[in-house]
Scaffold this motif. Structure first.
Motif: not given
Length: 505
Positions: A23-26, A147-156, A318-324, A374-378
């Motif tokens: 996750m840190a790498m991502m 979820s790292m992309w979501g975090m990055a989209a806000i924190a970046g 995205w990550p919410a759908a991926s997780a489900l 998220g559903l597509l990619s995962t």
């Protein structure tokens, strides 16, 4: 020569630490573009070179995209751990060098070095997730990674703006170093691969042709219609070079012992269909990524940070759908889970055009679009990984990731051309009474809107034209979603499960 064998399953506690490292790498790769974009005005003010700014992003995307399939193959030959650690070190060296850049040309060169490292990170992180987790667990793991992309989209944007305003733009690159050191420590300590004696046969000719073919194609896509006209000599030369190199690549890979881009990636219906859908998904992603912030700022009056947060809602769905997704693909299959994702993407594209566009509605639309992606990619990544065994999972994962990034390069070119055409038509058909006050071309529209001196009627007309042109891009997204659905209907409903026999050719 020593090469890696399949990674033994670590105990649950050890595996959690490995996932934290992944996750840190991502996060490193995800945050980079977001954080750099926010500080560009300060970088240009210090280094100059405004005309070269697009290459600060283009060279990174180019270096990352063209190397992903090569790193994927190397991960199969040499092991995941050395490729991931080597790529992360290259990325961190590039980050440190970017912070020391003395002019725009140096910054572009060092951003290319960063991109070379990012290609290894993107290829191997997802491959390792497939190695360490069973099929029923991979959906949740992809949710954590996404979820790292979501975090990055806000924190970046927040970090980039804070560094640029209160410290120095140099820190936007230096912040990568502690995250990278933490990731390297976790991977080095907790990830273990068995070793066996085997001399890998590296396909040097194939790797060189992949770099040439994909590099020429992506430069043509990134710069065509911007740095030069589509029908000009540079575009035609690059496209011809890509076509010739691709033809040579097909010939070479058919004869290589360990091909970088094996032919079975495109002969297997499940794999070929998954890669085609990933290209279309990458293309569709670019419409909101590039043009939605402009709409929100210039038409709806949001600030840059607020517009970025609205765009980030895609990275939350995205990550919410991926997780489900695992619950779905284990029950209805990979194909139908991805098909549901394509339907959600289509609904989001059509909904954006059909509904009013207050900020709340746009956020909801982005959440739906993110869930579709998220559903597509995962489903398609996990499904593609399940078609092959360990020895070829890196190639399959690299092919899947490469297809998405190639689609993004295509999307930047396609939607740029669509937007410019739509906006140009509206300027040509403007009311006679306003024409004298309107900008002469598309390039001047934002300057006229943001200048504040235009009459209210001109401001209102330009905002309406900009909103209409942006809305038309979502027609292109809808077409891409329909294409994804049609391709998915042609692939098997159930993919082969783990342990498939190794492929050749």
């Amino acid at each position: 020569m020593t090469t890696a064998a399949p990674t033994p399953a670590p105990d649950p506690r050890q595996r959690r630490w490995v996932l934290a490292g992944l996750m840190a790498m991502m996060l490193l790769a995800a945050m980079d573009t977001n954080i750099v974009a926010t500080a560009i005005p300060q970088i240009v003010g210090d280094l100059g070179g405004l005309a070269l700014v697009s290459w600060v992003f283009s060279i990174y995307v180019l270096a990352q995209t063209v190397t992903i399939p090569i790193y994927g193959k190397l991960a199969d030959l040499l092991g995941r751990k050395p490729v991931l650690i080597g790529g992360a070190l290259i990325f961190l060296v590039g980050s440190a060098a970017c912070s020391l850049a003395w002019d725009m040309h140096a910054l572009i060169a060092f951003r290319g070095l960063q991109g070379l490292g990012a290609g290894a990170v993107m290829a191997t992180v997802n491959t390792l997730a497939g190695d360490l987790y069973a099929v029923h667990e991979r959906g949740a793991v992809q949710g954590w990674l996404s979820s790292m992309w979501g975090m990055a989209a806000i924190a970046g944007p927040l970090l980039g703006g804070a560094f640029a305003q209160y410290a120095s733009w140099h820190w936007i690159f230096l912040v990568n170093l502690p995250i990278g050191v933490l990731a390297l420590g976790l991977i080095g300590r907790f990830l273990h691969e068995r070793r066996q004696l085997r001399r890998p046969r590296i396909d040097v000719a194939g790797a060189a042709l992949v770099l040439l073919a994909l590099g020429a194609l992506i430069v043509a896509l990134l710069e065509g219609g911007q740095a030069w006209a589509w029908g000009s000599a540079p575009s035609l030369t690059l496209l011809a070079t890509a076509a010739l190199a691709l033809a040579a690549l097909v010939w070479v890979e058919g004869r290589a012992a360990e091909p970088v881009m094996p032919g079975w990636l495109w002969r297997d219906r499940a794999l070929a269909g998954s890669n085609l859908v990933m290209i279309a998904m990458g293309l569709a992603m670019m419409a909101p990524s590039i043009y939605l912030p402009t709409l929100l700022q210039s038409v709806q009056g949001l600030g840059a940070i607020a517009a970025g947060l609205v765009l980030a809602s895609l990275s939350l769905g995205w990550p919410a759908a991926s997780a489900l997704s695992a619950r779905l693909y284990l029950r209805i299959g990979y194909r139908d889970t991805a098909l549901l994702g394509a339907v959600l993407a289509l609904a989001a594209a059509l909904g954006f055009r059909a509904l009013p566009q207050p900020v709340g509605a746009v956020v909801l639309d982005q959440l739906v679009l993110g869930a579709g992606f998220g559903l597509l990619s995962t489903a398609l990544l996990v499904g593609a990984q399940s078609v092959v065994g360990w020895q070829q999972r890196g190639v399959v994962t690299g092919g899947n990731m490469f297809a998405r990034y190639l689609g993004q390069s295509l999307g930047a070119a396609v939607f740029g051309a669509l937007f410019n055409h739509a906006m140009g038509q509206r300027l040509a058909q403007a009311p006679q009474a306003l024409r004298a006050e309107l900008p002469a071309g598309v390039d001047s529209v934002l300057a006229r809107l943001q200048g504040g001196a235009a009459p209210a009627a001109v401001q209102a007309w330009l905002k309406g034209a900009l909103a209409a042109a942006t809305s038309e891009l979502y027609v292109g997204m809808a077409v891409a979603a329909v294409f994804m659905a049609l391709v998915l209907l042609a692939v098997p409903r159930r993919f082969a499960m783990d342990g498939a026999a190794p492929r050749s050719g």
